[in-house]
Design a protein around this motif. Structure first.
Motif, mmCIF file in Angstrom:
data_model
loop_
_atom_site.group_PDB
_atom_site.id
_atom_site.type_symbol
_atom_site.label_atom_id
_atom_site.label_comp_id
_atom_site.label_asym_id
_atom_site.label_seq_id
_atom_site.Cartn_x
_atom_site.Cartn_y
_atom_site.Cartn_z
ATOM 1 N N LEU A 183 -48.005 60.766 71.517
ATOM 2 C CA LEU A 183 -49.398 61.114 70.774
ATOM 3 C C LEU A 183 -49.498 62.844 70.714
ATOM 4 O O LEU A 183 -50.331 63.155 70.103
ATOM 5 N N THR A 215 -52.860 56.546 63.821
ATOM 6 C CA THR A 215 -52.564 57.421 65.131
ATOM 7 C C THR A 215 -52.721 58.783 65.195
ATOM 8 O O THR A 215 -53.334 59.257 65.844
ATOM 9 N N ILE A 240 -53.757 50.083 68.463
ATOM 10 C CA ILE A 240 -53.206 51.173 69.038
ATOM 11 C C ILE A 240 -53.225 51.275 70.677
ATOM 12 O O ILE A 240 -52.353 51.452 71.294
ATOM 13 N N SER A 274 -48.934 54.518 61.101
ATOM 14 C CA SER A 274 -49.024 55.598 61.848
ATOM 15 C C SER A 274 -50.187 56.659 61.571
ATOM 16 O O SER A 274 -50.355 57.457 62.153
#
Length: 364
Positions: A167, A152, A289, A149
């Motif tokens: 997001l 991200t 992703i 993560s």
């Protein structure tokens, strides 16, 4: 079977346990993980800065270049006299774009089925803190996905996204590098990104990779600042763009070249890609992703959001920051003796920044 937010289905394994031999071979510690592309630490390409909290500031100075610092002594009234010099030091301030992120897995050993408890060797009454193989498994699972993560949060988050979006967060490096590259005319357009379907986006022209990387290299050689950091520079790219360039090299430099090379030799591969000596590296995590289907903002069911990307800069120009390095993989275990729940948690502020807007080149 649901354990907090973790789906764990043992039905197929338990169905095959028919005797002591099969029970031994299929015990939890012997289960084989399906291997995916290993996720690296996000610091592979972005410098880690610690001590970053609550959007504190980044200060830096521009010392400038003075080519007229020493002046001739001709015309001075005395041999002991010196030419006076002006010193101008420019300071600038940027702000970390930080946001708070957290996650938690909660599970209760009493909710587990008897078959699962027996399989795992867990106590049936569960009257004490569950320190066992399954707890250890959950902590490892949590840490691994925490590391994923980070990619991200460092690269793809968007402060302008809806709060319901996965997001949503502080502006990631993609938003910041796009803004910086546009402001400095350092953007190269990859036309296939604007196509309306997956198939059309995938259909890169035969020379697209070469054209993109060559254009990046040309812009870099025209930048005095980037030329001075040549040893630190590399082009980071998504996989299909790199493989397109790899096919171009093999076809033009190995098969249809001025001499016939041995096509059984591994002359060009993903590990040694470069353009005129400038290294090119595939960032597989970006592809995971963008094309993994987890984020509707990046995959709307018809097309991806700019699946082909390339960025030239250096790690210290696109840092990410946390309060302390240990926070990156810190996992907190909290046991509730009343509800018999084990809480596995992580929470911290994470920020990103582009330091010098004119020291990066982007293809998107």
């Amino acid at each position: 079977m649901t354990i907090g937010t973790v789906e764990f289905d043992l039905a197929s394994v338990l169905a095959e346990i028919t005797d002591g031999k099969s029970a031994e071979s299929l015990k939890f510690s012997n289960l084989v993980n399906i291997e995916y592309q290993a996720t690296r630490n996000v610091g592979a390409y972005s410098a880690l800065k610690t001590g970053v909290t609550c959007g504190n500031k980044i200060g830096f100075i521009d010392l400038g270049n003075s080519y007229d610092f020493l002046k001739s002594t001709d015309g001075l009234s005395s041999g002991c006299e010196y030419n006076e010099q002006d010193v101008k030091v420019t300071t600038s301030v940027k702000k970390w774009d930080t946001h708070n992120y957290n996650g938690e897995v909660v599970w209760c050993i009493k909710d587990l089925e008897c078959a699962f408890k027996e399989y795992m060797g867990l106590p049936i009454n569960a009257d004490k803190t569950p320190e066992n193989a399954f707890s250890a498994f959950l902590v490892t699972y949590f840490r691994d996905n925490l590391q994923r993560s980070h990619w991200t949060r460092v690269w793809f988050t968007d402060s302008s996204a809806a709060t319901s979006s996965k997001l949503f967060g502080g502006d990631g490096l993609w938003l910041q590098t796009i803004a910086a590259a546009n402001a400095n005319n350092n953007v190269i357009t990859i036309t296939e990104n604007a196509s309306g379907t997956y198939a059309e986006q995938t259909a890169l022209s035969a020379s697209r990779g070469f054209d993109v990387f060559s254009a990046i290299h040309k812009k870099a050689t025209k930048s005095r600042k980037l030329r001075g950091k040549k040893a630190q520079l590399k082009i980071l790219t998504t996989e299909d763009l790199a493989l397109n360039y790899l096919d171009y090299l093999r076809e033009n430099n190995q098969v249809n070249c001025c001499f016939k090379s041995d096509v059984t030799q591994d002359v060009y591969n993903e590990m040694n890609l470069n353009i005129f000596g400038m290294p090119i590296e595939i960032v597989y995590e970006w592809d995971d992703i963008i094309q993994g289907g987890e984020f509707a903002d990046l995959d709307d069911g018809t097309k991806f959001s700019s699946p082909h990307r390339a960025l030239l800069t250096y790690a210290n120009n696109i840092p990410f920051g946390v309060s302390s390095q240990s926070m990156l993989d810190d996992v907190e275990l909290v046991y509730d003796p009343i509800k018999k729940n084990l809480h596995i948690r992580s929470e911290y502020d994470l920020g990103t920044a582009v330091i010098f807007d004119d020291e990066l080149i982007l293809a998107i």
